[in-house]
Design a protein around this motif. Structure first.
Motif, PDB file in Angstrom:
ATOM      1  N   ALA A 104       0.829  -1.204   0.000  1.00 39.69           N
ATOM      2  CA  ALA A 104       0.000   0.000   0.000  1.00 39.69           C
ATOM      3  C   ALA A 104       0.868   1.261   0.000  1.00 39.69           C
ATOM      4  CB  ALA A 104      -0.918  -0.006   1.222  1.00 39.69           C
ATOM      5  N   LEU A 105       1.978   1.233   0.730  1.00 38.96           N
ATOM      6  CA  LEU A 105       2.879   2.384   0.755  1.00 38.96           C
ATOM      7  C   LEU A 105       3.393   2.717  -0.642  1.00 38.96           C
ATOM      8  CD1 LEU A 105       5.180   1.796   3.873  1.00 38.96           C
ATOM      9  CD2 LEU A 105       3.622   3.708   3.510  1.00 38.96           C
ATOM     10  N   ASN A 106       3.530   1.691  -1.490  1.00 40.42           N
ATOM     11  CA  ASN A 106       4.094   1.878  -2.824  1.00 40.42           C
ATOM     12  C   ASN A 106       3.052   1.854  -3.938  1.00 40.42           C
ATOM     13  OD1 ASN A 106       7.256   1.765  -2.439  1.00 40.42           O
ATOM     14  ND2 ASN A 106       6.375   0.275  -1.023  1.00 40.42           N
ATOM     15  N   GLY A 107       1.795   1.813  -3.556  1.00 41.90           N
ATOM     16  CA  GLY A 107       0.719   1.910  -4.530  1.00 41.90           C
ATOM     17  C   GLY A 107       0.596   0.728  -5.466  1.00 41.90           C
ATOM     18  N   VAL A 108       0.935  -0.475  -4.979  1.00 39.22           N
ATOM     19  CA  VAL A 108       0.820  -1.662  -5.809  1.00 39.22           C
ATOM     20  C   VAL A 108      -0.004  -2.724  -5.089  1.00 39.22           C
ATOM     21  CG1 VAL A 108       3.000  -1.247  -7.004  1.00 39.22           C
ATOM     22  CG2 VAL A 108       2.985  -2.655  -4.935  1.00 39.22           C
ATOM     23  N   ARG A 109      -0.461  -3.704  -5.852  1.00 38.80           N
ATOM     24  CA  ARG A 109      -1.214  -4.827  -5.292  1.00 38.80           C
ATOM     25  C   ARG A 109      -0.380  -6.090  -5.413  1.00 38.80           C
ATOM     26  NH1 ARG A 109      -4.399  -9.020  -6.828  1.00 38.80           N
ATOM     27  NH2 ARG A 109      -6.113  -9.587  -5.420  1.00 38.80           N
ATOM     28  N   ILE A 110      -0.196  -6.741  -4.289  1.00 36.60           N
ATOM     29  CA  ILE A 110       0.585  -7.974  -4.238  1.00 36.60           C
ATOM     30  C   ILE A 110      -0.280  -9.079  -3.634  1.00 36.60           C
ATOM     31  CG2 ILE A 110       2.660  -9.091  -3.321  1.00 36.60           C
ATOM     32  CD1 ILE A 110       3.329  -6.800  -5.195  1.00 36.60           C
TER      33      ILE A 110
END
Length: 219
Positions: free
Chosen positions: A119-125
């Motif tokens: 979430a801090l990096n704006g991606v979905r894992i």
């Protein structure tokens, strides 16, 4: 689990950027010994492992740097980040254009850390908390940072990585000179000088190599 994982992580980490991968922000321990002891004291009774998820290990930093600098390695691919810890390498793969990324780690706190860091990096894992060793779910690329620190673990990983490479997967390993790294079974791609915390390592800089696993000739 009595301790709330998210609250524990938020209370015991700070948002920092690993020195070798400044593009990425993670929730990391600023005081290594303090968090290690706190984890033992608060969570030992429920059998959780040490907080590997709270540190940007040299092998992971080197592998993440390689992926970001060589995005074609993962672009459009399905990627497994094995023993993901903080999710650093998984996040790098997603930022580099991977189609889908699974971060696998059996530590329940790692799952929460990966979610917060993504979430801090704006991606979905995506996350897998089960033991994937020996499985093959068709990943195009398998990434593993700093996994050859234990002999028993290494002996389980080596044939698995060889089989994955043998059927055509790209298997990349980031390693800072750990004792059980099977260098004779890999091809060196690049070597970095990675800054690390002296509280966890034997030096402030770890010479870290990114390797590509070779198929087992006998397979």
């Amino acid at each position: 689990m009595k301790t709330d994982p998210e609250r524990f992580i938020l209370d015991n980490t700070s948002v920092l950027s690993p020195p070798h991968v400044p593009e990425i922000r993670l929730r990391l321990a600023s005081e290594a010994h303090d968090l290690w002891l706190k984890t033992e004291e608060e969570l030992e009774e429920i059998g959780l492992p040490p907080p590997f998820w709270a540190f940007a290990w040299a092998g992971g930093q080197g592998l993440a740097r390689y992926v970001l600098d060589h995005p074609a390695t993962v672009r459009g691919c399905s990627v497994l980040d094995f023993a993901s810890g903080s999710g650093l390498v998984a996040i790098a793969a997603k930022l580099a254009g991977a189609a889908e990324v699974v971060a696998a780690d059996i530590d329940p706190l790692s799952q929460t850390a990966i979610r917060l860091n993504a979430a801090l990096n704006g991606v979905r894992i995506d996350h897998r908390g089960d033991d994937l060793i020996g499985q093959d779910l068709g990943w195009d690329v398998v990434l593993a940072g700093d996994v050859f620190y234990d002999r028993t673990f290494a002996l389980a990983l080596i044939p698995w990585f060889s089989r994955l490479a043998g059927r055509g997967a790209t298997v990349l390993v980031g390693d800072p000179g750990r004792s059980y790294c099977p260098r004779e079974q890999m091809h060196s791609l690049v070597t970095y000088e990675v800054p690390v915390t002296r509280a966890l390592e034997d030096s402030e800089i770890k010479r870290t190599t990114v390797w590509r696993f070779l198929p087992d000739p006998a397979s």
